[in-house]
Scaffold this motif. Sequence first.
Motif, PDB file in Angstrom:
ATOM      1  N   ARG A  93       0.831  -1.200   0.000  1.00 57.23           N
ATOM      2  CA  ARG A  93       0.000   0.000   0.000  1.00 57.23           C
ATOM      3  C   ARG A  93       0.866   1.251   0.000  1.00 57.23           C
ATOM      4  O   ARG A  93       0.550   2.222  -0.674  1.00 57.23           O
ATOM      5  CB  ARG A  93      -0.925   0.007   1.208  1.00 57.23           C
ATOM      6  CG  ARG A  93      -2.055  -0.971   1.088  1.00 57.23           C
ATOM      7  CD  ARG A  93      -2.999  -0.832   2.237  1.00 57.23           C
ATOM      8  NE  ARG A  93      -3.908  -1.966   2.273  1.00 57.23           N
ATOM      9  CZ  ARG A  93      -4.552  -2.350   3.339  1.00 57.23           C
ATOM     10  NH1 ARG A  93      -4.391  -1.726   4.475  1.00 57.23           N
ATOM     11  NH2 ARG A  93      -5.364  -3.372   3.276  1.00 57.23           N
ATOM     12  N   LYS A 121       2.179   1.896  -3.383  1.00 60.12           N
ATOM     13  CA  LYS A 121       1.128   2.421  -4.252  1.00 60.12           C
ATOM     14  C   LYS A 121       0.897   3.902  -3.970  1.00 60.12           C
ATOM     15  O   LYS A 121       0.750   4.701  -4.898  1.00 60.12           O
ATOM     16  CB  LYS A 121      -0.178   1.647  -4.054  1.00 60.12           C
ATOM     17  CG  LYS A 121      -0.152   0.275  -4.667  1.00 60.12           C
ATOM     18  CD  LYS A 121      -1.476  -0.421  -4.432  1.00 60.12           C
ATOM     19  CE  LYS A 121      -1.443  -1.837  -4.954  1.00 60.12           C
ATOM     20  NZ  LYS A 121      -2.709  -2.536  -4.691  1.00 60.12           N
ATOM     21  N   VAL A 122       0.871   4.259  -2.696  1.00 61.47           N
ATOM     22  CA  VAL A 122       0.670   5.658  -2.325  1.00 61.47           C
ATOM     23  C   VAL A 122       1.823   6.516  -2.835  1.00 61.47           C
ATOM     24  O   VAL A 122       1.616   7.589  -3.404  1.00 61.47           O
ATOM     25  CB  VAL A 122       0.520   5.810  -0.791  1.00 61.47           C
ATOM     26  CG1 VAL A 122       0.576   7.266  -0.368  1.00 61.47           C
ATOM     27  CG2 VAL A 122      -0.779   5.166  -0.325  1.00 61.47           C
ATOM     28  N   GLY A 152       3.779   5.848  -5.351  1.00 62.55           N
ATOM     29  CA  GLY A 152       3.699   5.881  -6.808  1.00 62.55           C
ATOM     30  C   GLY A 152       2.652   6.869  -7.296  1.00 62.55           C
ATOM     31  O   GLY A 152       2.884   7.641  -8.230  1.00 62.55           O
ATOM     32  N   LEU A 153       1.497   6.869  -6.637  1.00 60.44           N
ATOM     33  CA  LEU A 153       0.449   7.823  -7.012  1.00 60.44           C
ATOM     34  C   LEU A 153       0.870   9.256  -6.713  1.00 60.44           C
ATOM     35  O   LEU A 153       0.589  10.171  -7.490  1.00 60.44           O
ATOM     36  CB  LEU A 153      -0.852   7.480  -6.279  1.00 60.44           C
ATOM     37  CG  LEU A 153      -1.560   6.220  -6.768  1.00 60.44           C
ATOM     38  CD1 LEU A 153      -2.763   5.897  -5.883  1.00 60.44           C
ATOM     39  CD2 LEU A 153      -1.995   6.373  -8.213  1.00 60.44           C
ATOM     40  N   ALA A 154       1.562   9.463  -5.601  1.00 59.03           N
ATOM     41  CA  ALA A 154       2.054  10.805  -5.276  1.00 59.03           C
ATOM     42  C   ALA A 154       3.073  11.260  -6.316  1.00 59.03           C
ATOM     43  O   ALA A 154       3.080  12.422  -6.718  1.00 59.03           O
ATOM     44  CB  ALA A 154       2.672  10.811  -3.877  1.00 59.03           C
ATOM     45  N   LEU A 177       3.214  10.289  -9.481  1.00 57.35           N
ATOM     46  CA  LEU A 177       2.465  10.598 -10.700  1.00 57.35           C
ATOM     47  C   LEU A 177       1.785  11.955 -10.597  1.00 57.35           C
ATOM     48  O   LEU A 177       1.784  12.737 -11.561  1.00 57.35           O
ATOM     49  CB  LEU A 177       1.410   9.523 -10.959  1.00 57.35           C
ATOM     50  CG  LEU A 177       1.886   8.285 -11.685  1.00 57.35           C
ATOM     51  CD1 LEU A 177       0.773   7.238 -11.723  1.00 57.35           C
ATOM     52  CD2 LEU A 177       2.298   8.636 -13.094  1.00 57.35           C
ATOM     53  N   ALA A 178       1.213  12.253  -9.450  1.00 58.03           N
ATOM     54  CA  ALA A 178       0.562  13.549  -9.262  1.00 58.03           C
ATOM     55  C   ALA A 178       1.579  14.679  -9.360  1.00 58.03           C
ATOM     56  O   ALA A 178       1.293  15.732  -9.936  1.00 58.03           O
ATOM     57  CB  ALA A 178      -0.140  13.583  -7.901  1.00 58.03           C
TER      58      ALA A 178
END
Length: 57
Positions: free
Chosen positions: A6, A9-10, A12-14, A16-17
């Motif tokens: 998790r 994933k967090v 990675g999303l940060a 990307l943002a």
Amino acid sequence: MRLRMRWWKVLGLAGLAGVAATGVVIARAERRRRAYTPEEIRERLRARHAEANSHGD
């Protein structure tokens, strides 16, 4: 193990943002830069040149 996935994933999303936000900022700056007419650019360059020369004396 599940908690570790998790976090990745967090992160990675940060990431990307962050990349998307940087792209938006660059696109806005480019759009703003291209909005000047050639004559406006010449006027601004001449003003900056005159200002630089006046500070050099």
